[in-house]
Design an enzyme around this catalytic site. Structure first.
Site, mmCIF file in Angstrom:
data_model
loop_
_atom_site.group_PDB
_atom_site.id
_atom_site.type_symbol
_atom_site.label_atom_id
_atom_site.label_comp_id
_atom_site.label_asym_id
_atom_site.label_seq_id
_atom_site.Cartn_x
_atom_site.Cartn_y
_atom_site.Cartn_z
ATOM 1 N N LYS A 3 -44.975 1.396 -14.393
ATOM 2 C CA LYS A 3 -46.128 1.556 -12.745
ATOM 3 C C LYS A 3 -47.240 1.655 -13.476
ATOM 4 C CE LYS A 3 -42.855 3.909 -10.593
ATOM 5 N NZ LYS A 3 -42.237 3.638 -11.389
ATOM 6 N N ARG A 20 -42.197 5.954 -2.154
ATOM 7 C CA ARG A 20 -40.594 6.369 -2.666
ATOM 8 C C ARG A 20 -39.730 6.005 -2.077
ATOM 9 N NH1 ARG A 20 -41.554 9.206 -7.479
ATOM 10 N NH2 ARG A 20 -44.235 10.131 -8.206
ATOM 11 N N ARG A 24 -41.098 8.483 -24.761
ATOM 12 C CA ARG A 24 -42.033 9.217 -24.646
ATOM 13 C C ARG A 24 -42.788 10.210 -24.779
ATOM 14 N NH1 ARG A 24 -43.047 8.584 -17.855
ATOM 15 N NH2 ARG A 24 -41.786 10.355 -18.461
ATOM 16 N N ARG A 61 -40.598 15.448 -22.286
ATOM 17 C CA ARG A 61 -40.454 16.470 -21.610
ATOM 18 C C ARG A 61 -38.926 16.228 -21.475
ATOM 19 N NH1 ARG A 61 -42.963 12.342 -16.592
ATOM 20 N NH2 ARG A 61 -40.736 12.822 -15.631
ATOM 21 N N ARG A 101 -31.286 9.740 -13.608
ATOM 22 C CA ARG A 101 -32.390 9.339 -12.926
ATOM 23 C C ARG A 101 -32.622 8.136 -12.378
ATOM 24 N NH1 ARG A 101 -37.969 10.881 -16.914
ATOM 25 N NH2 ARG A 101 -38.209 10.538 -15.015
#
Length: 213
Positions: free
Chosen positions: A13, A88, A127, A160, A171
Site C-alpha cells: 500500500k 482501518r 523487509r 522488525r 497479523r
C-alpha cells in the site's frame, strides 16, 4: 480524484500510494507519517497525539479524524488525494465519510490490493527498515547498495520483530477478520475494486492507474 488504498500487511500500500501520488500529481496522505509529524507540533492537538504515541497505545479514532480533517483542508488536496493507512475499521470509515460530507466531498475510489499469504510472507520476512529515516528495503526485491546500510541517510537497517513468519500469519489473520466489515461497507456502496497484487509493483501500479482514469 480521492482514492483509498486498502490491503493486508505486505500488500504494498505505501509503495503504491507514493508512486501513484507522483503519477497523478496528488498528495499522498499516510496517517502514520501524519501522526508522527503532528506529534512534533507545539499545539494542543500535537501534545495529545504525542502522549498516545509515547505510551505505545493506539491513537483514538476521534483524534485521527481531527488530524486527517486538518490535513484534507490544506490547499494541495483541492484536486484529490491518495489515502494510505486509513480507514482501518468500519468506525473509521464511517467517521471519514461524515467528515468528508461536512466538506461537501466524497471518496471516489477504494482499491483493495488482494495479496496471497505466500507473497505476503515473502515480502515481509525480507523487509529491512532504516533505524534513522524509516525507509524500507528488501533483502531480495530491493536490496540496499551497501550491506545493511540505508541508501538515503546511511542509517543502520534492521528487521522488525513482527516480520517473522509466525507473527506475519497471525497479523494477516487479525487483519482479514477485522477488515471484513470495512470491505463490505465500501463494496455495498459500489466504490470497492479488487486488484490482484501478487505481481511486480509496476504491473500493479498500471492496474491502479487504469481504474483511476
Amino acid at each position: 480524484m480521492r482514492i483509498i488504498l486498502l490491503g493486508p500487511p505486505g500488500a504494498g500500500k505505501g509503495t503504491q500510494a507514493k508512486t501513484l501520488a507522483e503519477k497523478l500529481n496528488l498528495p499522498h496522505i499516510s496517517t502514520g507519517e501524519m501522526l508522527r509529524q503532528m506529534s512534533q507540533e507545539d499545539t494542543q492537538l500535537g501534545e495529545h497525539t504525542k502522549d498516545f504515541m509515547n505510551k505505545g497505545v493506539l491513537v483514538p479514532d476521534e483524534l485521527i479524524t481531527q488530524v486527517l480533517s486538518r490535513r484534507i483542508s490544506q490547499p494541495d488536496t483541492k484536486n484529490g488525494f491518495i489515502l494510505d493507512g486509513y480507514p482501518r475499521n468500519l468506525n473509521q470509515a464511517q467517521a471519514l465519510d461524515g467528515m468528508l460530507k461536512e466538506k461537501k466531498i466524497a471518496i471516489d475510489l477504494v482499491i483493495y490490493l488482494d495479496t496471497s499469504e505466500p507473497v505476503i510472507i515473502q515480502r515481509l520476512s525480507g523487509r529491512l527498515v532504516c533505524s534513522l529515516c524509516g525507509a524500507n528495503f528488501h533483502i531480495k526485491n530491493m536490496p540496499p547498495k551497501s550491506n545493511m546500510t540505508c541508501d538515503n541517510c546511511g542509517g543502520k537497517l534492521y528487521q522488525r520483530s513482527d516480520d517473522k513468519d509466525e507473527t506475519i500469519r497471525k497479523r494477516l489473520e487479525v487483519y482479514l477478520r477485522e477488515s471484513s466489515p470495512l470491505i463490505q461497507y465500501y463494496d455495498e456502496r459500489q466504490k470497492l475494486y479488487r486488484i490482484k497484487a501478487d505481481e511486480a509493483s509496476a504491473i500493479v501500479l498500471n492496474k491502479i492507474i487504469e481504474l483511476a482514469k
